[in-house]
Design an enzyme around this catalytic site. Structure first.
Site, PDB file in Angstrom:
ATOM      1  N   ASP A  15       0.817  -1.220   0.000  1.00 23.53           N
ATOM      2  CA  ASP A  15       0.000   0.000   0.000  1.00 23.53           C
ATOM      3  C   ASP A  15       0.855   1.277   0.000  1.00 23.53           C
ATOM      4  OD1 ASP A  15      -2.142  -1.839   0.417  1.00 23.53           O
ATOM      5  OD2 ASP A  15      -1.908  -1.667   2.593  1.00 23.53           O
ATOM      6  N   GLU A 224     -11.416   0.066  -3.351  1.00 26.18           N
ATOM      7  CA  GLU A 224     -10.593   0.586  -2.255  1.00 26.18           C
ATOM      8  C   GLU A 224      -9.382   1.308  -2.854  1.00 26.18           C
ATOM      9  OE1 GLU A 224      -9.396  -2.853   0.051  1.00 26.18           O
ATOM     10  OE2 GLU A 224      -8.193  -3.670  -1.575  1.00 26.18           O
TER      11      GLU A 224
HETATM   12  O1  FUB Z   1      -3.193  -3.603   3.509  1.00 25.01           O
HETATM   13  C1  FUB Z   1      -4.495  -3.856   3.966  1.00 25.01           C
HETATM   14  C2  FUB Z   1      -5.506  -3.563   2.899  1.00 25.01           C
HETATM   15  O2  FUB Z   1      -5.229  -4.334   1.744  1.00 25.01           O
HETATM   16  C3  FUB Z   1      -5.482  -2.136   2.395  1.00 25.01           C
HETATM   17  O3  FUB Z   1      -6.062  -1.233   3.267  1.00 25.01           O
HETATM   18  C4  FUB Z   1      -6.195  -2.330   1.108  1.00 25.01           C
HETATM   19  O4  FUB Z   1      -6.133  -1.250   0.236  1.00 25.01           O
HETATM   20  C5  FUB Z   1      -5.523  -3.571   0.576  1.00 25.01           C
HETATM   21  O5  FUB Z   1      -4.317  -3.281  -0.063  1.00 25.01           O
END
Ligand code: FUB
Length: 326
Positions: A15, A224
């Site tokens: 991320d 997301e």
């Molecule tokens: O790293 C945890 C979660 O996985 C993140 O918040 C999302 O965007 C995905 O990458």
């Protein structure tokens, strides 16, 4: 196209939120760690408990690990799961925004302040009032106004906030299959960066006809990993499509949108999640992303990589070595 090498191999990172501060490139990633928790749609296996910051003077040059800059044990409101963070600079201070589950298991967004881009950061004792869900991404516009984008469905709980209040039972629906897609959220940040000064608004992505992207359109709908950057006077909202594993972008005329779907930046990587940021450094534009190649495919043990991107005459994004994908 040759695969890229991870920029860090001594710890697992994911991320990546990239920013240039004081002519140096800083990366604010999640710090993945090993766990026995089995993979599930709730994302329990992503059980991270601190953050590191990394910096470099050149893309491709040595990467400095500035160590632990914020730990879960120092954040009173957090129960678990320090997920994807982002950072911003304003008025000579540096801010780390991070999502985590509070003591009731509800994802909120917190903010921590530091004097230097590489931290350390001290967290506010409470999450940002009115914040919810995951994946905060800050954007400070040229006029100094700052915005926070956030949201993520399924494990990120965005589907629980359809009414503006948290409805735990709505987690089970995962997401509706009809109607308009759930949207990321945006709110204006206060001058001291620790509260919202506007209502939380929907970040609407529309197609070429101006119609909101539908919930059933899993190849284009927001899931997301929101990110906003500005190029040539336009606002680019980019994101992950989650279960179809694409990184896509949409273009708007102001920070609130609507944003018109522009195309795909990146195809699925090794591992379930895909999450990115985009930044300009020393006259070139880069995509910062992760995959699970370093762990040979373990979804929650990821590594950060970098690729150069370019824009064509219409402002469409493509990898430096590829044609744009629509
Ligand atoms: O790293 C945890 C979660 O996985 C993140 O918040 C999302 O965007 C995905 O990458």
């Amino acid at each position: 196209m040759a695969d890229k090498e991870p920029i860090v191999t001594h710890v697992f990172t994911a991320d990546p939120s990239a920013h240039v501060f004081n002519n140096k490139l800083y990366i604010y990633p999640s710090h993945d760690r090993e766990t026995d928790i089995k993979d599930n749609d709730n994302g329990d296996q992503y059980d991270m408990n601190d953050y590191h910051v990394f910096s470099m003077d050149e893309v491709g040059g040595p990467v400095t690990d500035h160590g632990v800059v914020l730990a879960q044990s120092d954040i009173p409101w957090v129960q678990k799961q320090l997920w994807a963070p982002d950072a911003a600079a304003k008025n000579g201070k540096y801010y780390l925004f991070f999502p985590a589950r509070d003591q009731d298991g509800i994802f909120r967004v917190g903010v921590a302040e530091g004097d230097k881009p590489e931290g350390p950061f001290k967290a506010d004792p409470e999450p940002i009032k009115g914040s919810f869900s995951i994946d905060p991404a800050s954007f400070v516009d040229e006029d100094g106004e700052a915005y926070l984008y956030f949201g993520g469905i399924w494990g990120g709980q965005l589907q629980c906030w359809k009414t503006g209040k948290f409805v735990r039972e709505d987690y089970e629906t995962m997401e509706a299959s009809e109607g308009n897609a759930l949207t990321a959220k945006v709110a204006k940040l206060s001058d001291d960066m620790n509260s919202f000064t506007s209502e939380v608004k929907d970040v609407v992505i529309v197609d070429d006809a101006g119609e909101p992207i539908k919930a059933s359109d899993h190849d284009r709908r927001f899931f997301e990993a929101a990110w906003v950057h500005k190029y040539n006077g336009k606002y680019y909202f980019s994101y992950s499509t989650g279960d179809t594993h694409y990184l896509c972008y949409a273009i708007g005329d102001n920070p609130y949108g609507p944003f018109t779907y522009g195309g795909r930046i990146f195809e699925p990587v090794i591992g379930w999640t895909t999450h990115h940021s985009i930044a300009e450094f020393k006259g070139k534009w880069y995509l910062f992303y992760h995959d699970s190649s370093l762990s040979k495919g373990v979804n929650h043990l990821r590594c950060v990589k970098i690729r150069e991107i370019v824009y064509d005459e219409q402002g469409r994004i493509k990898l430096a070595e590829e044609q744009p994908k629509v």
